[in-house]
Design a protein around this motif. Structure first.
Motif, mmCIF file in Angstrom:
data_model
loop_
_atom_site.group_PDB
_atom_site.id
_atom_site.type_symbol
_atom_site.label_atom_id
_atom_site.label_comp_id
_atom_site.label_asym_id
_atom_site.label_seq_id
_atom_site.Cartn_x
_atom_site.Cartn_y
_atom_site.Cartn_z
ATOM 1 N N GLU A 1 3.413 15.077 8.935
ATOM 2 C CA GLU A 1 4.148 14.636 7.755
ATOM 3 C C GLU A 1 3.326 13.718 6.849
ATOM 4 O O GLU A 1 3.369 13.843 5.637
ATOM 5 C CB GLU A 1 5.427 13.912 8.197
ATOM 6 C CG GLU A 1 6.460 13.801 7.117
ATOM 7 C CD GLU A 1 7.768 13.276 7.668
ATOM 8 O OE1 GLU A 1 8.409 12.514 6.930
ATOM 9 O OE2 GLU A 1 8.138 13.603 8.808
ATOM 10 N N LEU A 2 2.563 12.809 7.422
ATOM 11 C CA LEU A 2 1.865 11.795 6.632
ATOM 12 C C LEU A 2 0.378 12.062 6.434
ATOM 13 O O LEU A 2 -0.265 11.407 5.619
ATOM 14 C CB LEU A 2 2.052 10.413 7.265
ATOM 15 C CG LEU A 2 3.499 9.926 7.344
ATOM 16 C CD1 LEU A 2 3.559 8.573 8.021
ATOM 17 C CD2 LEU A 2 4.143 9.883 5.975
ATOM 18 N N GLY A 3 -0.193 12.974 7.189
ATOM 19 C CA GLY A 3 -1.597 13.310 7.000
ATOM 20 C C GLY A 3 -2.540 12.238 7.514
ATOM 21 O O GLY A 3 -2.161 11.369 8.285
ATOM 22 N N GLU A 4 -3.799 12.288 7.042
ATOM 23 C CA GLU A 4 -4.857 11.432 7.571
ATOM 24 C C GLU A 4 -4.947 10.055 6.922
ATOM 25 O O GLU A 4 -5.648 9.188 7.421
ATOM 26 C CB GLU A 4 -6.210 12.129 7.398
ATOM 27 C CG GLU A 4 -6.358 13.370 8.227
ATOM 28 C CD GLU A 4 -7.738 13.985 8.091
ATOM 29 O OE1 GLU A 4 -8.594 13.412 7.405
ATOM 30 O OE2 GLU A 4 -7.955 15.048 8.681
ATOM 31 N N PHE A 5 -4.289 9.822 5.808
ATOM 32 C CA PHE A 5 -4.523 8.596 5.060
ATOM 33 C C PHE A 5 -3.422 7.572 5.251
ATOM 34 O O PHE A 5 -2.258 7.908 5.423
ATOM 35 C CB PHE A 5 -4.717 8.903 3.578
ATOM 36 C CG PHE A 5 -5.931 9.750 3.330
ATOM 37 C CD1 PHE A 5 -7.193 9.194 3.358
ATOM 38 C CD2 PHE A 5 -5.814 11.109 3.119
ATOM 39 C CE1 PHE A 5 -8.320 9.973 3.163
ATOM 40 C CE2 PHE A 5 -6.926 11.900 2.923
ATOM 41 C CZ PHE A 5 -8.192 11.324 2.948
ATOM 42 N N SER A 6 -3.832 6.303 5.196
ATOM 43 C CA SER A 6 -2.944 5.158 5.279
ATOM 44 C C SER A 6 -3.213 4.287 4.054
ATOM 45 O O SER A 6 -4.152 4.543 3.306
ATOM 46 C CB SER A 6 -3.246 4.390 6.568
ATOM 47 O OG SER A 6 -2.418 3.281 6.701
ATOM 48 N N SER A 7 -2.445 3.254 3.881
ATOM 49 C CA SER A 7 -2.594 2.434 2.684
ATOM 50 C C SER A 7 -3.657 1.351 2.832
ATOM 51 O O SER A 7 -3.960 0.901 3.938
ATOM 52 C CB SER A 7 -1.267 1.764 2.333
ATOM 53 O OG SER A 7 -1.005 0.720 3.241
ATOM 54 N N PHE B 1 -4.562 -1.511 5.930
ATOM 55 C CA PHE B 1 -5.926 -1.773 6.386
ATOM 56 C C PHE B 1 -6.268 -3.248 6.186
ATOM 57 O O PHE B 1 -6.852 -3.886 7.067
ATOM 58 C CB PHE B 1 -6.922 -0.879 5.649
ATOM 59 C CG PHE B 1 -8.340 -1.043 6.128
ATOM 60 C CD1 PHE B 1 -8.753 -0.488 7.336
ATOM 61 C CD2 PHE B 1 -9.263 -1.755 5.391
ATOM 62 C CE1 PHE B 1 -10.050 -0.642 7.794
ATOM 63 C CE2 PHE B 1 -10.565 -1.913 5.837
ATOM 64 C CZ PHE B 1 -10.959 -1.360 7.045
ATOM 65 N N LYS B 2 -5.910 -3.808 5.045
ATOM 66 C CA LYS B 2 -6.189 -5.221 4.773
ATOM 67 C C LYS B 2 -5.427 -6.124 5.737
ATOM 68 O O LYS B 2 -5.924 -7.184 6.116
ATOM 69 C CB LYS B 2 -5.831 -5.564 3.326
ATOM 70 C CG LYS B 2 -6.684 -4.857 2.283
ATOM 71 C CD LYS B 2 -8.120 -5.302 2.302
ATOM 72 C CE LYS B 2 -8.254 -6.705 1.908
ATOM 73 N NZ LYS B 2 -8.882 -7.058 0.699
ATOM 74 N N ALA B 3 -4.239 -5.708 6.173
ATOM 75 C CA ALA B 3 -3.484 -6.490 7.154
ATOM 76 C C ALA B 3 -4.228 -6.525 8.490
ATOM 77 O O ALA B 3 -4.233 -7.554 9.180
ATOM 78 C CB ALA B 3 -2.081 -5.913 7.335
ATOM 79 N N VAL B 4 -4.878 -5.434 8.853
ATOM 80 C CA VAL B 4 -5.694 -5.411 10.072
ATOM 81 C C VAL B 4 -6.845 -6.405 9.924
ATOM 82 O O VAL B 4 -7.118 -7.199 10.833
ATOM 83 C CB VAL B 4 -6.222 -3.987 10.363
ATOM 84 C CG1 VAL B 4 -7.245 -4.016 11.486
ATOM 85 C CG2 VAL B 4 -5.078 -3.044 10.702
#
Length: 154
Positions: free
Chosen positions: A7-13, A17-20
C-alpha cells in the motif's frame, strides 16, 4: 522472499527520518550519532553501488555524478540531488542540494549531513576500490550554494 509494502511502497517522509536522527542524537549525543549515521550511510552507499553494478567500475566526474544522482536524486531514493563530482589532486568533491539531512532545518543550523555524506562516501569507495577520508566543507544551512563533501584518498 522479502516483505513488500503493497500500500505505501518504498518511501517514507523526511519528517520521520529526521525524527530518527534527533532521537539518536538525544540518546547518543551529537558526536555518537554522527559516527552512527556516517557509518550507516557508508554501508547504504556501498550496497547501493554493488546493487547497481557500479562497484569496481572506477567511474569519474560527470558520469559518476549522473549515476549518483539517478540513484539518490529525484528519480531514485530522493536522499539528495547530486550536481557535480570533481577530482583534483587526489581529492574528490561532491556537490549536493536538497539533502534529507538539511530538510526542515533553520538557516544557520549547525546540522551536518552525516548520513548523506556517508552514503556518497560508501558508494565512492565501492566504485573506485579506494579508501577515503570524508568531510562536509559547505552547507546550504550556513550560506553555501551546496552541501559539499570532500573525500581525500588515504
Amino acid at each position: 522472499m522479502t516483505y513488500q509494502r503493497d500500500e505505501l511502497g518504498e518511501f517514507s517522509s523526511v519528517v520521520c527520518f529526521k525524527a530518527v536522527i534527533t532521537g539518536v542524537e538525544d540518546t547518543l549525543g551529537k558526536d555518537g550519532a554522527s559516527v552512527v549515521f556516517t557509518r550507516a550511510g557508508k554501508v547504504r552507499g556501498g550496497n547501493l553501488a554493488r546493487d547497481l553494478g557500479l562497484a569496481g567500475t572506477g567511474l569519474h566526474g560527470d558520469e559518476l555524478a549522473a549515476k549518483l544522482n539517478a540513484a539518490l536524486g529525484q528519480e531514485g531514493t530522493r536522499l539528495a540531488a547530486v550536481h557535480g563530482v570533481r577530482e583534483e589532486n587526489g581529492k574528490i568533491t561532491v556537490d549536493t542540494t536538497d539533502t534529507v539531512c538539511s530538510a526542515g532545518e533553520e538557516m544557520g543550523s549547525d546540522r551536518s549531513c552525516t548520513f548523506t555524506m556517508g552514503a556518497i562516501w560508501g558508494a565512492l569507495e565501492a566504485i573506485t576500490g579506494k579508501t577515503y577520508l570524508g568531510e562536509q566543507t559547505q552547507s546550504v544551512l550556513r550560506g553555501g550554494q551546496f552541501d559539499r563533501f570532500e573525500f581525500e584518498e588515504l
